[in-house]
Design an enzyme around this catalytic site. Structure first.
Site, PDB file in Angstrom:
ATOM      1  N   ALA A   7       0.864  -1.179   0.000  1.00 57.63           N
ATOM      2  CA  ALA A   7       0.000   0.000   0.000  1.00 57.63           C
ATOM      3  C   ALA A   7       0.901   1.230   0.000  1.00 57.63           C
ATOM      4  O   ALA A   7       1.604   1.493   0.976  1.00 57.63           O
ATOM      5  CB  ALA A   7      -0.905  -0.010   1.224  1.00 57.63           C
ATOM      6  N   GLY A  10       3.337   7.299  -1.214  1.00 59.30           N
ATOM      7  CA  GLY A  10       4.390   8.197  -1.658  1.00 59.30           C
ATOM      8  C   GLY A  10       5.141   8.843  -0.517  1.00 59.30           C
ATOM      9  O   GLY A  10       6.140   9.531  -0.730  1.00 59.30           O
ATOM     10  N   VAL A  12       7.369   8.671   3.181  1.00 55.66           N
ATOM     11  CA  VAL A  12       8.603   7.949   3.485  1.00 55.66           C
ATOM     12  C   VAL A  12       8.329   6.550   4.036  1.00 55.66           C
ATOM     13  O   VAL A  12       9.080   5.602   3.740  1.00 55.66           O
ATOM     14  CB  VAL A  12       9.483   8.764   4.457  1.00 55.66           C
ATOM     15  CG1 VAL A  12       8.820   8.931   5.818  1.00 55.66           C
ATOM     16  CG2 VAL A  12      10.865   8.132   4.592  1.00 55.66           C
ATOM     17  N   MET A  33      -4.479   4.085  -2.849  1.00 55.38           N
ATOM     18  CA  MET A  33      -5.846   4.579  -2.700  1.00 55.38           C
ATOM     19  C   MET A  33      -5.824   6.065  -3.033  1.00 55.38           C
ATOM     20  O   MET A  33      -5.287   6.868  -2.261  1.00 55.38           O
ATOM     21  CB  MET A  33      -6.363   4.397  -1.271  1.00 55.38           C
ATOM     22  CG  MET A  33      -6.432   2.985  -0.781  1.00 55.38           C
ATOM     23  SD  MET A  33      -7.331   2.861   0.788  1.00 55.38           S
ATOM     24  CE  MET A  33      -6.420   4.025   1.824  1.00 55.38           C
ATOM     25  N   CYS A  87     -10.963   4.457   8.129  1.00 49.03           N
ATOM     26  CA  CYS A  87     -10.215   4.361   6.874  1.00 49.03           C
ATOM     27  C   CYS A  87      -9.407   3.067   6.817  1.00 49.03           C
ATOM     28  O   CYS A  87      -9.415   2.364   5.799  1.00 49.03           O
ATOM     29  CB  CYS A  87      -9.301   5.572   6.720  1.00 49.03           C
ATOM     30  SG  CYS A  87      -8.428   5.627   5.136  1.00 49.03           S
ATOM     31  N   CYS A 184      -5.997  13.481   7.239  1.00 44.30           N
ATOM     32  CA  CYS A 184      -5.404  13.703   5.918  1.00 44.30           C
ATOM     33  C   CYS A 184      -6.273  14.559   5.014  1.00 44.30           C
ATOM     34  O   CYS A 184      -5.756  15.220   4.109  1.00 44.30           O
ATOM     35  CB  CYS A 184      -5.099  12.358   5.254  1.00 44.30           C
ATOM     36  SG  CYS A 184      -6.565  11.401   4.790  1.00 44.30           S
TER      37      CYS A 184
END
Length: 343
Positions: A7, A10, A12, A33, A87, A184
């Protein structure tokens, strides 16, 4: 050699996870996702750098339905949700996990800081805290079941954040430098502005009241307050007061002295156990917020999916809507959502 789906966001942590899976010799592909183009582009850049096949799932509709909608509804009802719980349960370890398996993955790897191991006794996979207590994320993973734990790889669970960053930099990975924010989808973690923009018509001003129902002032709307809050109330009473709770029928915010924030017990709903359901009165440690310290307590399951938790010492600001996760040592027993505090 196994096939591992990673999963990938992007950032770290997930980028280093993909690197470690590749270095371990696995056949690796990445899944993202995507709720917006930026996330998809950042993940695609990392996957291309590592030479890994990359797939994007547009989950914007599901994200709205399973995460954002319930998040707003909870605040309107006077609860304080943790959207990461939903989530992870419904999307990352739900939709994304199922897609990974459908596409042939033997294992599913994520950048969460936690650990999984199989224990012959009780004969199941268990979830454990990360080695680095500062980054431990087991709190948001308590809904994982045996099907998912059996396929889950968490390579960062034994590493520190500093080590993860060093590995990523040494490999030259073009990861997103910024740390993930707490929520987020909320810019700057300013949930009040988000709620106002999303559902301002459903938010109404009302009275601040004390426990006796006496009106002390006016509030801007129940969603803008949370249990234990002192600042930003706009009350000049000559003494400090804190948010104690809400009266939905009166659209009232209840305030009072700090000593009334302390409770010895709470009820939890939607309870899920990773370990076998304990007997009533089992000694555990209960963690009632993401970065709170777990405290000794007794757990009293109330089948089918509720529980009563009684602390050895009173706890401050037990907040409905937050997750309560039960631990024995470093192992996650299970957890649920706080329904109400009990004295």
């Amino acid at each position: 050699m196994a096939t591992v789906a990673v999963a990938l966001s992007g950032g770290v942590d997930s980028s280093t996870t993909a690197l470690l899976m590749k270095e371990a010799g696995h056949r690796v592909f990445t899944l993202t996702m995507a709720t917006n183009d930026r996330v998809a582009a950042e993940a695609a850049r990392v996957s291309a750098f590592l030479g890994l096949p990359h797939h994007v799932l547009d989950i914007s509709g599901l994200f709205e339905q399973r995460v954002i909608g319930p998040f707003c509804a909870a605040y309107l009802e006077g609860r304080t949700p943790n959207p990461c719980i939903a989530c992870n349960r419904d999307l990352k370890y739900g939709t994304l996990f199922r897609q990974a398996v459908e596409w042939g993955a033997d294992y599913f790897a994520t950048g969460h800081y936690a650990r999984v191991r199989f224990e012959p006794e009780p004969g199941r996979y268990v979830l454990l805290r990360a080695r680095d207590p500062r980054k431990d994320q087991s709190y948001v993973l308590f809904y994982l079941d045996q099907e998912r734990l059996a396929r889950l790889l968490l390579p960062l669970g034994d590493l520190t954040k500093e080590t993860v960053r060093e590995k990523a930099r040494a490999a030259g990975i073009p990861f997103t430098a910024a740390e993930s924010q707490e929520i987020c989808f909320v810019a700057g973690d300013d949930y009040r502005t988000f709620i106002r923009r999303r559902c301002g018509q459903a938010v109404a001003e009302g009275p601040f009241v004390d426990r006796q129902g006496n009106v002390l002032g006016r509030h801007r709307g129940i969603p803008f307050y949370t249990i234990g809050q002192r600042r930003g109330l706009g009350l000049a009473l000559g003494r400090p007061v804190f948010v104690l709770g809400f009266n939905r029928e009166r659209n009232a915010v209840i305030v009072g002295p700090e000593e009334e924030l302390w409770h010895t017990a709470f009820l939890a709903v939607d309870v899920h156990y990773i370990l076998p359901q304990p007997a009533g009165g089992t000694l555990i440690e209960a963690q009632i917020r993401y970065r709170a310290k777990a405290a000794p307590a007794r757990l009293y399951p109330q089948p089918p999916d509720a529980a009563r938790v009684v602390f050895e010492k009173p706890q401050r600001a037990i907040t409905p809507g937050q997750a309560a996760v039960f631990y024995q040592g470093e192992r996650v027993v299970g957890g649920g959502i706080i329904s109400c505090a009990v004295r």
